[in-house]
Design a protein around this motif. Sequence first.
Motif, PDB file in Angstrom:
ATOM      1  N   GLU A  61      33.275  -3.731  -0.067  1.00 26.91           N
ATOM      2  CA  GLU A  61      33.506  -2.460  -0.779  1.00 26.91           C
ATOM      3  C   GLU A  61      34.700  -2.566  -1.737  1.00 26.91           C
ATOM      4  O   GLU A  61      34.624  -2.181  -2.908  1.00 26.91           O
ATOM      5  CB  GLU A  61      33.758  -1.349   0.239  1.00 26.91           C
ATOM      6  CG  GLU A  61      33.877   0.029  -0.404  1.00 26.91           C
ATOM      7  CD  GLU A  61      33.806   1.128   0.640  1.00 26.91           C
ATOM      8  OE1 GLU A  61      34.657   1.122   1.556  1.00 26.91           O
ATOM      9  OE2 GLU A  61      32.906   1.970   0.535  1.00 26.91           O
ATOM     10  N   GLN A  62      35.799  -3.144  -1.235  1.00 28.02           N
ATOM     11  CA  GLN A  62      37.005  -3.264  -2.067  1.00 28.02           C
ATOM     12  C   GLN A  62      36.773  -4.155  -3.282  1.00 28.02           C
ATOM     13  O   GLN A  62      37.396  -3.968  -4.325  1.00 28.02           O
ATOM     14  CB  GLN A  62      38.173  -3.802  -1.241  1.00 28.02           C
ATOM     15  CG  GLN A  62      38.842  -2.704  -0.410  1.00 28.02           C
ATOM     16  CD  GLN A  62      39.535  -3.238   0.827  1.00 28.02           C
ATOM     17  OE1 GLN A  62      39.847  -4.420   0.907  1.00 28.02           O
ATOM     18  NE2 GLN A  62      39.758  -2.377   1.809  1.00 28.02           N
ATOM     19  N   ALA A  63      35.861  -5.103  -3.153  1.00 26.86           N
ATOM     20  CA  ALA A  63      35.565  -5.992  -4.288  1.00 26.86           C
ATOM     21  C   ALA A  63      34.654  -5.310  -5.307  1.00 26.86           C
ATOM     22  O   ALA A  63      34.378  -5.875  -6.365  1.00 26.86           O
ATOM     23  CB  ALA A  63      34.918  -7.270  -3.779  1.00 26.86           C
ATOM     24  N   GLY A  64      34.155  -4.120  -4.969  1.00 24.27           N
ATOM     25  CA  GLY A  64      33.307  -3.387  -5.914  1.00 24.27           C
ATOM     26  C   GLY A  64      31.862  -3.851  -5.942  1.00 24.27           C
ATOM     27  O   GLY A  64      31.127  -3.563  -6.885  1.00 24.27           O
ATOM     28  N   HIS A  65      31.447  -4.549  -4.896  1.00 23.31           N
ATOM     29  CA  HIS A  65      30.060  -5.031  -4.836  1.00 23.31           C
ATOM     30  C   HIS A  65      29.167  -3.950  -4.220  1.00 23.31           C
ATOM     31  O   HIS A  65      29.670  -2.968  -3.674  1.00 23.31           O
ATOM     32  CB  HIS A  65      29.987  -6.315  -4.003  1.00 23.31           C
ATOM     33  CG  HIS A  65      30.867  -7.404  -4.542  1.00 23.31           C
ATOM     34  ND1 HIS A  65      31.005  -7.646  -5.897  1.00 23.31           N
ATOM     35  CD2 HIS A  65      31.659  -8.304  -3.915  1.00 23.31           C
ATOM     36  CE1 HIS A  65      31.836  -8.646  -6.086  1.00 23.31           C
ATOM     37  NE2 HIS A  65      32.259  -9.064  -4.907  1.00 23.31           N
ATOM     38  N   PRO A  66      27.836  -4.120  -4.283  1.00 23.17           N
ATOM     39  CA  PRO A  66      26.950  -3.103  -3.690  1.00 23.17           C
ATOM     40  C   PRO A  66      27.340  -2.831  -2.234  1.00 23.17           C
ATOM     41  O   PRO A  66      27.672  -3.754  -1.488  1.00 23.17           O
ATOM     42  CB  PRO A  66      25.561  -3.749  -3.787  1.00 23.17           C
ATOM     43  CG  PRO A  66      25.667  -4.703  -4.923  1.00 23.17           C
ATOM     44  CD  PRO A  66      27.077  -5.217  -4.914  1.00 23.17           C
ATOM     45  N   GLN A  67      27.268  -1.546  -1.881  1.00 20.58           N
ATOM     46  CA  GLN A  67      27.701  -1.145  -0.540  1.00 20.58           C
ATOM     47  C   GLN A  67      26.889  -1.866   0.544  1.00 20.58           C
ATOM     48  O   GLN A  67      25.653  -1.903   0.470  1.00 20.58           O
ATOM     49  CB  GLN A  67      27.536   0.364  -0.390  1.00 20.58           C
ATOM     50  CG  GLN A  67      28.146   0.891   0.891  1.00 20.58           C
ATOM     51  CD  GLN A  67      28.021   2.405   0.983  1.00 20.58           C
ATOM     52  OE1 GLN A  67      27.027   2.970   0.552  1.00 20.58           O
ATOM     53  NE2 GLN A  67      29.027   3.040   1.543  1.00 20.58           N
ATOM     54  N   ALA A  68      27.587  -2.430   1.506  1.00 21.30           N
ATOM     55  CA  ALA A  68      26.916  -3.166   2.578  1.00 21.30           C
ATOM     56  C   ALA A  68      26.470  -2.204   3.681  1.00 21.30           C
ATOM     57  O   ALA A  68      26.707  -0.996   3.605  1.00 21.30           O
ATOM     58  CB  ALA A  68      27.864  -4.221   3.138  1.00 21.30           C
ATOM     59  N   ALA A  69      25.807  -2.757   4.692  1.00 17.39           N
ATOM     60  CA  ALA A  69      25.448  -1.987   5.893  1.00 17.39           C
ATOM     61  C   ALA A  69      25.768  -2.862   7.089  1.00 17.39           C
ATOM     62  O   ALA A  69      25.788  -4.099   6.966  1.00 17.39           O
ATOM     63  CB  ALA A  69      23.964  -1.647   5.867  1.00 17.39           C
ATOM     64  N   ILE A  70      26.042  -2.232   8.225  1.00 19.40           N
ATOM     65  CA  ILE A  70      26.322  -3.060   9.403  1.00 19.40           C
ATOM     66  C   ILE A  70      25.375  -2.716  10.561  1.00 19.40           C
ATOM     67  O   ILE A  70      24.991  -1.569  10.749  1.00 19.40           O
ATOM     68  CB  ILE A  70      27.791  -2.957   9.887  1.00 19.40           C
ATOM     69  CG1 ILE A  70      28.179  -1.548  10.311  1.00 19.40           C
ATOM     70  CG2 ILE A  70      28.749  -3.461   8.840  1.00 19.40           C
ATOM     71  CD1 ILE A  70      29.560  -1.502  10.958  1.00 19.40           C
ATOM     72  N   ILE A  71      25.015  -3.756  11.290  1.00 20.80           N
ATOM     73  CA  ILE A  71      24.178  -3.592  12.488  1.00 20.80           C
ATOM     74  C   ILE A  71      24.863  -4.341  13.628  1.00 20.80           C
ATOM     75  O   ILE A  71      24.714  -5.564  13.759  1.00 20.80           O
ATOM     76  CB  ILE A  71      22.758  -4.149  12.278  1.00 20.80           C
ATOM     77  CG1 ILE A  71      22.073  -3.460  11.106  1.00 20.80           C
ATOM     78  CG2 ILE A  71      21.935  -3.992  13.551  1.00 20.80           C
ATOM     79  CD1 ILE A  71      20.665  -3.974  10.815  1.00 20.80           C
ATOM     80  N   PRO A  72      25.635  -3.629  14.451  1.00 18.82           N
ATOM     81  CA  PRO A  72      26.251  -4.300  15.595  1.00 18.82           C
ATOM     82  C   PRO A  72      25.229  -4.440  16.728  1.00 18.82           C
ATOM     83  O   PRO A  72      24.647  -3.452  17.159  1.00 18.82           O
ATOM     84  CB  PRO A  72      27.388  -3.348  16.010  1.00 18.82           C
ATOM     85  CG  PRO A  72      27.368  -2.225  15.014  1.00 18.82           C
ATOM     86  CD  PRO A  72      26.034  -2.221  14.357  1.00 18.82           C
ATOM     87  N   ILE A  73      25.013  -5.652  17.152  1.00 18.59           N
ATOM     88  CA  ILE A  73      24.071  -5.872  18.265  1.00 18.59           C
ATOM     89  C   ILE A  73      24.377  -7.214  18.925  1.00 18.59           C
ATOM     90  O   ILE A  73      24.740  -8.183  18.238  1.00 18.59           O
ATOM     91  CB  ILE A  73      22.596  -5.825  17.764  1.00 18.59           C
ATOM     92  CG1 ILE A  73      21.639  -5.837  18.950  1.00 18.59           C
ATOM     93  CG2 ILE A  73      22.289  -6.939  16.793  1.00 18.59           C
ATOM     94  CD1 ILE A  73      20.225  -5.426  18.585  1.00 18.59           C
TER      95      ILE A  73
END
Length: 250
Positions: A61-73
């Motif tokens: 996010e701070q680098a200005g790239h497309p917003q990521a998503a997280i999947i904790p598993i």
Amino acid sequence: MNTIHNYQAPANHLKDRIILITGAGDGIGTAIAKASAAQGATVILLGKTTAKLEMVYDEVEQAGHPQAAIIPIDLGGATPVDYDNIITTIEKEFGQLDGLIHNAAHLGIRSPFEQYSAEEWNKTMQVNLTAPFLLTQACLPLLKKSDDASIIFTSSDVGRKGSAYWGAYAISNAGIENMMQILADETENNTNIRVNSVDPGAVHTAMWVRVFPGIDPNTWVLPKEIVGGYLYLLGGDSKGVTGQQFNLQG
Ligand SMILES: NC(=O)c1ccc[n+]([C@@H]2O[C@H](COP(=O)([O-])OP(=O)(O)OC[C@H]3O[C@@H](n4cnc5c(N)ncnc54)[C@H](OP(=O)(O)O)[C@@H]3O)[C@@H](O)[C@H]2O)c1
């Protein structure tokens, strides 16, 4: 010549692609995630430790790239229902999937074959072999809808030639190579999916420091130095390349 070993990705090489990376909270997985996001991909970060995934999310996010998503598993305990839920969420949120990188792994213990514990065997096989099988199965219907999809399995030299004391880690990696070949063969003529495996070679990560505590880790390359190979296999320049085993350090 631009090869997997010296690949320089053109700018925005992965623009608009949705890429799922397992083990994205550390080591090579983090480097792949950040490099893919820098090339325009939306990265879905899957891993065991939520805090680590959140750190990568923030960096993207701070680098200005497309917003990521997280999947904790925890892949060690995930069931087919969990994988169905993951893919249902991805389809709902993003509507597509163009890349799947199996990178998470459990190193297990290094021990003589005769003393290798059944418990360690089961855990290693679950994370390193069963999880990639079930996750790939769940992802295939969405990957088939992509114009240009890539599945990358991670292996290692001991998965290609067994060696003393590597136990279930090596044997699971050998299974990964076979899984890659079966899937590549089944998808080659009737889908837009390419399937390959990668041995990253010795890379300075927490896992490799645990494997070789006596060796100066500065003799190994950094994760960011080998990500070009993954970018090559993820993007359009590797169209038609399937069923191959790559060693990123030659
Ligand atoms: N480094 C090398 O020299 C080298 C050489 C040959 C092959 N490889 C392969 O390269 C890949 C990446 O390794 P690495 O060196 O980057 O290791 P790493 O830094 O230890 O990262 C491994 C990642 O896998 C995740 N993971 C482990 N168990 C998991 C589980 N049960 N559920 C979900 N995620 C899990 C870890 O998450 P947590 O941190 O949250 O536990 C971590 O993000 C592995 O497949 C490894 O076998 C590495």
